[in-house]
Design an enzyme around this catalytic site. Structure first.
Site, PDB file in Angstrom:
ATOM      1  N   HIS A 363       0.787  -1.190   0.104  1.00 30.57           N
ATOM      2  CA  HIS A 363       0.095  -0.071   0.120  1.00 30.57           C
ATOM      3  C   HIS A 363       0.673   1.429  -0.075  1.00 30.57           C
ATOM      4  O   HIS A 363       0.557   2.122  -0.826  1.00 30.57           O
ATOM      5  CB  HIS A 363      -0.924   0.164   1.196  1.00 30.57           C
ATOM      6  CG  HIS A 363      -1.506  -1.142   1.341  1.00 30.57           C
ATOM      7  ND1 HIS A 363      -2.198  -1.805   2.583  1.00 30.57           N
ATOM      8  CD2 HIS A 363      -2.010  -2.181   0.636  1.00 30.57           C
ATOM      9  CE1 HIS A 363      -2.857  -2.742   2.459  1.00 30.57           C
ATOM     10  NE2 HIS A 363      -2.860  -3.305   1.352  1.00 30.57           N
ATOM     11  N   CYS A 676       0.243  -1.656 -19.289  1.00 25.62           N
ATOM     12  CA  CYS A 676       0.263  -0.828 -18.228  1.00 25.62           C
ATOM     13  C   CYS A 676       1.204  -1.436 -17.274  1.00 25.62           C
ATOM     14  O   CYS A 676       0.967  -2.700 -17.135  1.00 25.62           O
ATOM     15  CB  CYS A 676      -1.435  -0.919 -17.781  1.00 25.62           C
ATOM     16  SG  CYS A 676      -1.472  -0.185 -15.908  1.00 25.62           S
TER      17      CYS A 676
END
Length: 747
Positions: A363, A676
């Site tokens: 995160h 991506c």
């Protein structure tokens, strides 16, 4: 020697404190201390060895050994009995040192006449500072009481060493936290920054290791432990805790309620330590024991012990998380680890982040990318080494941190930053120009995003749209599931900020390394290949429906692009696509405005989807290759594993051949295709992808300029010929051939 009484122990510590308080240099203090300890313990020898670097111990003072050996005798970590104590963090006590396994004879010290040996570590909360040794001619083992007394003295020496009391001219006497340190970690987010250390959890400094009144100190420790137990119980009563959080807090409670833990600290206080020093001594001793345990789970409890001990120290000292210190200019955050919400709280004030733990997919890494600040992970011992305000250089490109750097290093680093800034200025001039190669081919360059804070980069970077908007961050930074209205408002603001440019919203990609704090975690042996992304969405359709409804309402009649993550087969896509169509009909029936146009696509992140039936490529509106996951599954190399994640080259011929097959399949059905991921933002890799036929790339905003600059100065047909030639010649990777060709291209 008669058994030592508690009062004698306190007397020794008071004498030690008085000796430390006298004027004089670091060497003079050490010499007086070795004399004092030898005299008090009735031994012929007392020696202090301190680390001169991470792997080398130096004899810095001695009473009884030859004086000329001081600052001359050195040994490696693990070498001899002294090195063994330093490596293990545990005492060595023997009646016949020369016969002890691992004994190293050092003739320059004259220690061969001494038979008995007792060595204890000088350490502070996991930081190994040196070894304290006493020796005597008489062949005997030292008693438990004597070992204990020497450990207490070593604890005081550790605190004094930390405070720089022994700083002097010798290598082993250099003041701690004053030396230049280079730490090699891993790249979490590229970029370079210079600034000052800002510790997420400031160190507790113990300035009073010796106490005169043990009864008062024991009362203080009991009162503080009582407060600690109440605070842990309060934390455990919170309803929002998941299973892992409860397990950690239960471990806290086990430590906090351990009678043995409190009794050992009280015993240390009875020997003359202050309450704070007793906490640190127990923390250091338990750390040393746990570090020797082979069980990984038990070793992980070190973090629980450290957190609990630090909480107790903050209660005792009053040094809370808010110490009153002012955040320096250009702060670089240093922490063991940090959650996304805490990192977002700091926001764009930070110039960089350095973590002892973390991972490329954590995160914190996702937020660091969103904030466009360099991140170095796995920076071993950075929290121990760094102090608030220390000068620090963060090289996210190389995964290197320079703490308190020499001026020559700082100068070279500033040159690198200046060169990068100059390059960014050049790239800024290309902002409004297309990524059109000399052959006339145009490549669409888009940016990745996940926060509202990213959106200003859409215009500033020259991106033509958002190729990937990660929607999971809004779920990760909350303690409970966000409401549909909250999400709809956020997605609407994202579309507003895009000013009509295409934004591809990826539905919730949780699981693997991204676990929601309010969702029951799944104990999986390989979470990257487990219950994650679209698998969670299809098994928990309520969450997926809520997110799709929020996206439809946010569009307010504008075009909407939805992308499903981790699709592995046709049926998953048809089911997920059916959910979108169902929600569109439902919203229309409710009288809500529906999007003018809806694109429904999929991320190709597993090799299986490349071989899906033709019907998949005909049904999907677009395909986005998720390069980070696809590469790890293609090479069977976990991207969270530092040993293997850099082992395989993206320009490996086998991987490029695989990409060529995907490009060909999409071309057959006229399916728009993009790439991506991190590799899309690396200019040489981007060139190879464009040469193979990929006409859309999505990357972090800072990469758009360098990629565009390179694509505009080359002919893609020539680059393709170089790639084809390298493949025909049997090359394993086309990188050397491409780099050689690029070197001949005009700037």
């Amino acid at each position: 020697m008669p058994e030592r009484t508690e009062s004698e122990s306190r007397k020794l510590l008071r004498r030690l404190r008085d000796t430390l308080a006298t004027t004089g240099g670091g060497q003079d203090r050490l010499d007086r201390i070795t004399h004092l300890i030898a005299d008090s313990m009735g031994t012929e020898v007392c020696s202090i060895y301190l680390f001169r670097d991470a792997d080398t111990l130096e004899l810095c003072a001695t009473e009884g050994l030859k004086a000329e050996a001081v600052h001359q005798t050195r040994m490696k970590l693990g070498e001899g009995l002294v090195g063994r104590v330093a490596r293990s963090g545990l005492p060595v006590n023997t009646a016949n040192a020369p016969q002890e396994k691992g004994f190293r004879y050092m003739p320059e010290t004259g220690e061969e006449i001494y038979s008995s040996f007792l060595g204890v570590p000088i350490q502070r909360v996991g930081e190994k500072l040196g070894v304290l040794v006493v020796q005597s001619r008489t062949a005997r083992e030292f008693s438990e009481d004597e070992i204990y007394a020497l450990e207490v003295v070593a604890m005081v020496l550790a605190e004094m060493t930390e405070l720089g009391v022994f700083a002097g001219d010798g290598d082993g006497l250099r003041a701690l936290h004053k030396q230049s340190v280079m730490i090699r970690g891993g790249t979490g987010q590229e970029g370079a920054a210079e600034g000052r250390v800002w510790l997420h959890e400031p160190r507790v400094v113990v300035t009073n290791p010796v106490a005169d009144d043990p009864l008062t100190e024991i009362e203080r420790i009991r009162e503080a432990v009582g407060k600690l137990r109440v605070s842990v119980d309060d934390l455990l009563s919170a309803e929002s805790l998941d299973k892992d959080q409860k397990a950690v807090l239960e471990a806290y409670r086990m430590f906090a309620n351990s009678r043995g833990w409190l009794k050992r600290m009280e015993d240390d206080i009875a020997r003359g330590l202050s309450a704070e020093a007793a906490v640190e001594k127990e923390q250091s001793a338990t750390r040393a024991r746990l570090e020797q345990v082979p069980d990984a789970y038990l070793r992980e409890r070190l973090h629980d012990l450290d957190d609990l001990s630090n909480r107790l120290l903050r209660i005792l000292t009053g040094q809370g998380a808010d110490t009153g210190a002012t955040m320096p200019e250009n702060p670089i955050l240093v922490a063991r680890n940090i959650g996304p919400a805490e990192l977002l709280d700091y926001g764009r004030k930070l110039k960089g982040v350095v973590l002892e733990e973390g991972s490329v997919g954590s995160h914190a890494a996702i937020v660091a990318r969103a904030l466009a600040i360099p991140l170095v992970i796995h920076a071993d011992r950075i929290v121990t080494e760094a102090l608030n305000g220390d000068q620090i250089l963060v090289d996210g490109d190389q995964g290197i941190v320079h703490l308190r750097p020499e001026e020559t290093v700082a100068r070279a680093f500033r040159d690198k930053i200046a060169m990068q800034a100059a390059a960014q200025q050049r790239y800024a001039s290309l902002r409004g120009l297309p990524a059109q190669s000399k052959c006339g081919t145009v490549t669409t360059l888009m940016m990745n995003a996940g926060l509202m804070a990213d959106l200003p980069s859409l215009d500033g970077s020259g991106a033509e749209g958002v190729g990937l908007f990660r929607t999971e961050l809004q779920f990760l930074v909350r303690n409970k599931m966000p409401q549909r209205a909250e999400l709809a408002a956020l997605y609407a603001r994202v579309m507003d900020a895009a000013h009509g440019k295409r934004v591809a919203f990826r539905t919730l990609d949780i699981g693997s390394d991204k676990v929601l704090p309010y969702m029951k975690p799944q104990d999986e042996p390989n979470p990257a290949m487990g219950w994650r992304a679209i698998r969670v969405g299809l098994d928990k359709p309520g969450v997926l429906r809520m997110q799709l409804q929020a996206l439809i309402r946010a569009s307010k009649g504008r075009a909407l692009t939805v992308m499903f993550p981790f699709i592995t087969e046709l049926s998953e896509f048809t089911t997920a696509r059916g959910q979108v169509l169902h929600e569109l009909e439902r919203e229309k029936a409710l009288g809500h405005t529906i999007p003018a146009r809806v694109e429904i696509g999929a991320m190709l992140e597993t090799p299986s989807l490349a071989y899906a039936p033709r019907a998949f490529f005909e049904l999907t509106d677009f395909v986005s290759i998720g390069g980070n996951d696809l590469k790890q599954f293609f090479f069977a190399a976990d991207r969270e594993n530092e040993r293997v994640r850099r082992r395989y080259d993206t320009l490996n011929v086998s991987f490029l051949n695989f990409l060529s097959q995907i490009i060909a399949r999409c071309a057959e059905t006229g399916t728009p295709l993009s790439f991506c991921g991190e590799d899309a933002g690396r200019p040489v890799e981007a060139l190879a992808f464009a040469a193979l036929g990929l006409r859309a790339l999505s990357m972090r905003p800072a990469s758009i300029g360098p990629v565009k600059a390179l694509l505009r100065r080359v002919d893609l047909a020539e680059a393709r010929a170089v790639i084809d030639r390298a493949i025909a010649e049997g090359a394993e990777s086309v990188r050397p051939a491409l780099m050689a060709w690029l070197a001949d291209q005009p700037e």
